[in-house]
Design a protein around this motif. Structure first.
Motif, mmCIF file in Angstrom:
data_model
loop_
_atom_site.group_PDB
_atom_site.id
_atom_site.type_symbol
_atom_site.label_atom_id
_atom_site.label_comp_id
_atom_site.label_asym_id
_atom_site.label_seq_id
_atom_site.Cartn_x
_atom_site.Cartn_y
_atom_site.Cartn_z
ATOM 1 N N GLU A 1 -5.500 -7.861 4.891
ATOM 2 C CA GLU A 1 -4.216 -8.555 4.684
ATOM 3 C C GLU A 1 -4.440 -9.930 4.051
ATOM 4 O OE1 GLU A 1 -2.248 -8.398 8.555
ATOM 5 O OE2 GLU A 1 -1.268 -6.515 7.966
ATOM 6 N N ARG A 2 -5.505 -10.590 4.489
ATOM 7 C CA ARG A 2 -5.795 -11.924 3.951
ATOM 8 C C ARG A 2 -6.151 -11.819 2.460
ATOM 9 N NH1 ARG A 2 -10.108 -15.004 3.132
ATOM 10 N NH2 ARG A 2 -11.599 -13.481 3.892
ATOM 11 N N ILE A 3 -7.009 -10.858 2.134
ATOM 12 C CA ILE A 3 -7.503 -10.747 0.760
ATOM 13 C C ILE A 3 -6.403 -10.287 -0.196
ATOM 14 C CG2 ILE A 3 -9.053 -9.347 -0.708
ATOM 15 C CD1 ILE A 3 -11.017 -9.444 1.768
ATOM 16 N N ARG B 1 1.211 -2.410 6.249
ATOM 17 C CA ARG B 1 2.365 -1.534 6.025
ATOM 18 C C ARG B 1 2.769 -1.530 4.544
ATOM 19 N NH1 ARG B 1 7.903 -1.785 6.498
ATOM 20 N NH2 ARG B 1 8.778 0.037 7.556
ATOM 21 N N ASP B 2 2.848 -2.721 3.939
ATOM 22 C CA ASP B 2 3.230 -2.809 2.523
ATOM 23 C C ASP B 2 2.173 -2.196 1.607
ATOM 24 O OD1 ASP B 2 5.661 -3.818 2.962
ATOM 25 O OD2 ASP B 2 5.205 -5.878 2.357
ATOM 26 N N ILE B 3 0.910 -2.384 1.956
ATOM 27 C CA ILE B 3 -0.135 -1.777 1.117
ATOM 28 C C ILE B 3 0.057 -0.256 1.094
ATOM 29 C CG2 ILE B 3 -2.617 -1.446 0.720
ATOM 30 C CD1 ILE B 3 -3.097 -4.074 2.240
ATOM 31 N N PHE B 4 0.284 0.330 2.276
ATOM 32 C CA PHE B 4 0.494 1.786 2.338
ATOM 33 C C PHE B 4 1.744 2.199 1.560
ATOM 34 C CE2 PHE B 4 -2.123 4.488 5.121
ATOM 35 C CZ PHE B 4 -2.995 3.560 5.662
ATOM 36 N N TYR B 5 2.861 1.513 1.817
ATOM 37 C CA TYR B 5 4.114 1.963 1.223
ATOM 38 C C TYR B 5 4.237 1.624 -0.255
ATOM 39 C CZ TYR B 5 5.581 3.400 5.829
ATOM 40 O OH TYR B 5 5.645 4.034 7.049
ATOM 41 N N LYS B 6 3.678 0.488 -0.671
ATOM 42 C CA LYS B 6 3.866 0.077 -2.071
ATOM 43 C C LYS B 6 2.747 0.564 -2.970
ATOM 44 C CE LYS B 6 6.824 -3.836 -1.096
ATOM 45 N NZ LYS B 6 6.863 -5.256 -0.799
ATOM 46 N N THR B 7 1.519 0.684 -2.416
ATOM 47 C CA THR B 7 0.413 1.065 -3.310
ATOM 48 C C THR B 7 -0.278 2.356 -2.887
ATOM 49 O OG1 THR B 7 -1.296 -0.192 -2.157
ATOM 50 C CG2 THR B 7 -0.026 -1.396 -3.771
ATOM 51 N N GLY B 8 -0.034 2.806 -1.656
ATOM 52 C CA GLY B 8 -0.567 4.091 -1.219
ATOM 53 C C GLY B 8 -1.836 3.984 -0.389
ATOM 54 N N GLU B 9 -2.143 5.088 0.299
ATOM 55 C CA GLU B 9 -3.299 5.084 1.201
ATOM 56 C C GLU B 9 -4.622 4.926 0.441
ATOM 57 O OE1 GLU B 9 -3.588 8.265 4.101
ATOM 58 O OE2 GLU B 9 -5.553 7.535 4.792
ATOM 59 N N THR B 10 -4.712 5.514 -0.766
ATOM 60 C CA THR B 10 -5.978 5.452 -1.507
ATOM 61 C C THR B 10 -6.375 4.009 -1.775
ATOM 62 O OG1 THR B 10 -5.325 7.505 -2.546
ATOM 63 C CG2 THR B 10 -7.152 6.342 -3.563
ATOM 64 N N ARG B 11 -5.395 3.200 -2.173
ATOM 65 C CA ARG B 11 -5.669 1.786 -2.427
ATOM 66 C C ARG B 11 -6.076 1.081 -1.129
ATOM 67 N NH1 ARG B 11 -3.207 -2.961 -4.728
ATOM 68 N NH2 ARG B 11 -4.604 -4.620 -4.027
ATOM 69 N N PHE B 12 -5.387 1.421 -0.031
ATOM 70 C CA PHE B 12 -5.747 0.822 1.252
ATOM 71 C C PHE B 12 -7.197 1.155 1.605
ATOM 72 C CE2 PHE B 12 -6.403 1.353 5.827
ATOM 73 C CZ PHE B 12 -6.208 0.040 6.233
ATOM 74 N N ARG B 13 -7.566 2.431 1.425
ATOM 75 C CA ARG B 13 -8.932 2.833 1.795
ATOM 76 C C ARG B 13 -9.964 2.140 0.908
ATOM 77 N NH1 ARG B 13 -8.108 4.094 6.825
ATOM 78 N NH2 ARG B 13 -6.637 5.779 7.070
ATOM 79 N N SER C 1 3.325 3.840 20.546
ATOM 80 C CA SER C 1 4.770 3.984 20.400
ATOM 81 C C SER C 1 5.435 2.614 20.319
ATOM 82 C CB SER C 1 5.351 4.773 21.570
ATOM 83 O OG SER C 1 4.837 6.080 21.503
ATOM 84 N N LYS C 2 4.825 1.638 20.988
ATOM 85 C CA LYS C 2 5.409 0.290 20.990
ATOM 86 C C LYS C 2 5.320 -0.352 19.607
ATOM 87 C CE LYS C 2 3.740 -0.402 25.621
ATOM 88 N NZ LYS C 2 2.483 -0.892 26.162
ATOM 89 N N LYS C 3 4.215 -0.086 18.905
ATOM 90 C CA LYS C 3 4.025 -0.776 17.627
ATOM 91 C C LYS C 3 3.907 0.223 16.469
ATOM 92 C CE LYS C 3 0.925 -4.322 18.569
ATOM 93 N NZ LYS C 3 0.033 -5.259 17.911
ATOM 94 N N ARG C 4 4.670 1.330 16.567
ATOM 95 C CA ARG C 4 4.523 2.388 15.578
ATOM 96 C C ARG C 4 4.825 1.899 14.152
ATOM 97 N NH1 ARG C 4 6.448 5.500 12.415
ATOM 98 N NH2 ARG C 4 8.434 4.446 12.656
ATOM 99 N N ASN C 5 5.753 0.946 14.053
ATOM 100 C CA ASN C 5 6.162 0.426 12.742
ATOM 101 C C ASN C 5 5.035 -0.163 11.925
ATOM 102 O OD1 ASN C 5 8.700 1.075 12.408
ATOM 103 N ND2 ASN C 5 9.569 -0.752 13.406
ATOM 104 N N THR C 6 4.037 -0.698 12.617
ATOM 105 C CA THR C 6 2.936 -1.334 11.889
ATOM 106 C C THR C 6 1.841 -0.325 11.559
ATOM 107 O OG1 THR C 6 1.778 -1.902 13.922
ATOM 108 C CG2 THR C 6 3.348 -3.531 13.094
ATOM 109 N N ARG C 7 2.062 0.953 11.920
ATOM 110 C CA ARG C 7 1.024 1.974 11.705
ATOM 111 C C ARG C 7 1.572 3.097 10.828
ATOM 112 N NH1 ARG C 7 -0.667 0.538 17.442
ATOM 113 N NH2 ARG C 7 -2.727 -0.328 17.125
ATOM 114 N N PRO C 8 1.426 2.925 9.513
ATOM 115 C CA PRO C 8 2.064 3.839 8.575
ATOM 116 C C PRO C 8 1.624 5.300 8.707
ATOM 117 C CG PRO C 8 0.945 2.034 7.427
ATOM 118 C CD PRO C 8 0.637 1.888 8.872
ATOM 119 N N LEU C 9 0.483 5.562 9.320
ATOM 120 C CA LEU C 9 0.029 6.956 9.406
ATOM 121 C C LEU C 9 0.756 7.741 10.493
ATOM 122 C CD1 LEU C 9 -3.831 6.948 8.896
ATOM 123 C CD2 LEU C 9 -2.046 7.557 7.293
#
Ligand code: S3P
Length: 177
Positions: free
Chosen positions: A38-40, A46-58, A113-121
């Motif tokens: 997130e810093r880099i 969440r935005d990395i997953f939704y805007k650029t996709g899992e491949t970019r995140f990995r 379940s409490k923090k599901r929103n921050t876990r895009p998978l």
């Protein structure tokens, strides 16, 4: 050389909470791979997953792993999928002791379940069978850890105590390079 301590394991097993306390107890620097990403990138996971996709995140995740794996004396909390990649796993093993935090699927479900929103998978209505299936798919990587610690029903401080006990069981000499 003093090896890194690398916490691995599924989402919701407490890697960050435990890692922070463990680093404090050992007087070491604490690094969280997701926070580094997130810093880099200047984006949330969440935005990395939704805007650029899992491949970019990995690929961001692998870059962070490469950089941290070259350092020593850190406590590192990894994202749950960071070692679902044999190359990342071996890099982290080179300078590190891998500690896998484990929990029952029912506990994991309750915790995420409490923090599901921050876990895009995790889909919206994620259930215990989804968790079981993901755990099964990841088992072959998680089982390669040097140490396994069961966390169900335990507070972070107790988990830290158990990790320190296992690390100090001299016969392993785990922390020496
Ligand atoms: C992931 C776990 C998350 C985060 C990302 C992907 C995974 O980290 O890296 O959402 O693949 O298991 P936590 O394990 O800290 O939730």
């Amino acid at each position: 050389m003093e090896k890194n301590i690398v916490l691995i394991g599924f989402m919701g097993t407490g890697k960050t909470a435990v890692g922070t306390r463990l680093a404090q107890r050992m007087g070491r620097e604490f690094v969280d791979t997701d926070k580094e990403i997130e810093r880099i990138t200047g984006m949330t996971i969440r935005d990395i997953f939704y805007k650029t996709g899992e491949t970019r995140f990995r690929s961001e995740e692998s870059l962070v792993v490469k950089r941290l794996a070259d350092r020593t004396k850190l406590v590192i909390a990894t994202g749950g999928g960071a070692v679902i990649n044999q190359e990342n796993l071996e890099l982290l093993k080179k300078n590190g002791v891998l500690v896998c935090l484990e929990a029952e699927p029912e506990d994991i479900l309750r915790r995420v379940s409490k923090k599901r929103n921050t876990r895009p998978l995790l889909k919206k209505n994620v259930n215990v069978n989804d968790i079981r299936q993901m755990l099964q798919e990841r088992e072959e990587y998680y089982r390669q850890a040097d140490i396994h610690v069961e966390t169900s029903g335990l507070e972070p401080d107790e988990i830290v105590k158990r990790i320190l006990q296992k690390l100090n069981e001299g016969k392993h000499g785990l922390l020496k390079g």
